[in-house]
Design an enzyme around this catalytic site. Structure first.
Site, PDB file in Angstrom:
ATOM      1  N   HIS A  57      61.377  64.615  -0.336  1.00  0.00           N
ATOM      2  CA  HIS A  57      60.186  65.366  -0.739  1.00  0.00           C
ATOM      3  C   HIS A  57      59.126  64.454  -1.355  1.00  0.00           C
ATOM      4  CE1 HIS A  57      62.694  68.776   0.051  1.00  0.00           C
ATOM      5  NE2 HIS A  57      63.504  68.514  -0.970  1.00  0.00           N
ATOM      6  N   HIS A 219      63.174  72.572   2.631  1.00  0.00           N
ATOM      7  CA  HIS A 219      64.339  71.992   3.289  1.00  0.00           C
ATOM      8  C   HIS A 219      64.462  72.486   4.724  1.00  0.00           C
ATOM      9  CE1 HIS A 219      65.304  72.317  -1.057  1.00  0.00           C
ATOM     10  NE2 HIS A 219      65.683  71.063  -0.890  1.00  0.00           N
TER      11      HIS A 219
END
Length: 333
Positions: A57, A219
């Site tokens: 991320h 995700h």
């Protein structure tokens, strides 16, 4: 799979080594257990601010370690929570005697592992408060969570809370501020296609050439709906409508508008989206007083974006404007 990596098993450690090489003036990197800490931590009398979660991320979270933001970050394996050991080590490394705040995205593994680390830290005499960020309005429960996911609001909380800790606020005040940010922020994302997790070697999900996923998680979790691809303005309106309705945001509100890329979206496209988002909010009488546009909480190379809206008060504005100097976010210093 085409990626600029070596062995997928070593990608996180090698990335952290590169972070240390590129930004050694700001951060120190520790491996086994993996955590990133500000070079000036711990600072006596200052509340330490720690966050973390799965890698993939970036720049969240390690890129936000430094002056006026996080004191430490714990990067787990790709899309996988760090275990309690690095969280505990990072917590102890930034404890300056005033306690430590954990900022935790609402994913089951993150919540459980940060809780365990906080209990272990307390047993060693370190006071810890934790705030869970759950700003994603797309779904109430997902593959990874009970309740809403923590997404773009995490970046805003880390900046505002980090500034409060930097100016010397105590642990109770810093935690209360973090909860206030969480109570006034809402986010929603979308994807044009999937990302590919290095150790998986194939896309997480599949979209047709004329499809997009609305409400996607960071995700690759499924969102609210899969719909035909639309122009940018229509996509922005799809994301903004549930965000504005959630609080709800109302005419006269002062806000921070954050248009975030998911890792594979050109900045040109994010600015196209931002322009229409601000226009839509203005039509509703919602004032955008602060802004952030770019790739700040990503999903590897996923093409897509998220929109985050934070209702501001005077203190939040002051803290947002306060100096920050990290690898990924810096101004005013």
């Amino acid at each position: 799979m085409k990626k600029i990596i070596n062995d997928p098993a070593n990608v996180v450690a090698e990335a952290l080594t590169g972070l240390a090489a590129a930004h050694g003036d700001l951060v120190s990197v520790h491996l086994d257990p993996d955590y990133v800490v500000s070079v000036d931590a711990p600072r006596r009398g200052k509340v330490g601010v720690v966050s973390g979660g799965g890698s993939g991320h970036e720049p969240l979270h390690a890129g936000f370690v430094g002056y006026g933001m996080l004191d430490a970050a714990c990067p787990g394996p790709v899309f996988t929570s760090p275990t309690p050991d690095p969280i505990l080590a990072a917590t102890k490394a930034v404890d300056g005697g005033a306690g430590v705040l954990h900022i935790v995205k609402n994913y089951t593994g993150d919540v459980l592992n940060f809780e365990t680390a906080a209990e272990l830290a307390a047993a060693e005499g370190v006071g810890v408060e934790a705030v869970v960020i759950d700003d994603d309005v797309a779904v109430r429960d997902s593959l990874y969570t009970a309740g809403r996911r923590g997404v773009g609001g995490t970046v805003l909380a880390e900046k505002i809370v980090g500034a409060a800790a930097q100016r010397g606020d105590d642990l109770a005040a810093v935690a209360a501020l973090c909860r206030r940010v969480n109570d006034n922020v809402a986010s929603m994302g979308m994807a044009l296609d999937s990302c590919t997790v290095p150790h998986a070697g194939k896309p997480t999900f599949e979209l047709g050439p004329d499809e997009m996923e609305i409400g996607i998680g960071i995700h690759g979790e499924p969102g609210r709906e899969r719909v035909p691809l639309e122009p940018a303005n229509a996509i922005v309106e799809r994301l903004l409508a549930p965000i504005v309705e959630d609080m709800p945001f109302e005419s006269g509100d002062r806000t921070l508008l954050f248009v975030n890329g998911m890792g594979g979206t050109p900045l040109m496209e994010l600015y196209v989206a931002y322009a229409h988002a601000e226009k839509v909010l203005a039509q509703r009488g919602i004032a955008v007083e602060r802004r952030l546009v770019g790739n700040y909480i990503t999903s590897l190379e996923m093409p897509g974006m998220s929109i985050t809206l934070l209702r501001l008060d005077e203190e939040m504005i002051e803290l947002w404007d306060a100096p920050v100097h990290t690898p990924a976010l810096r101004w005013g210093r």
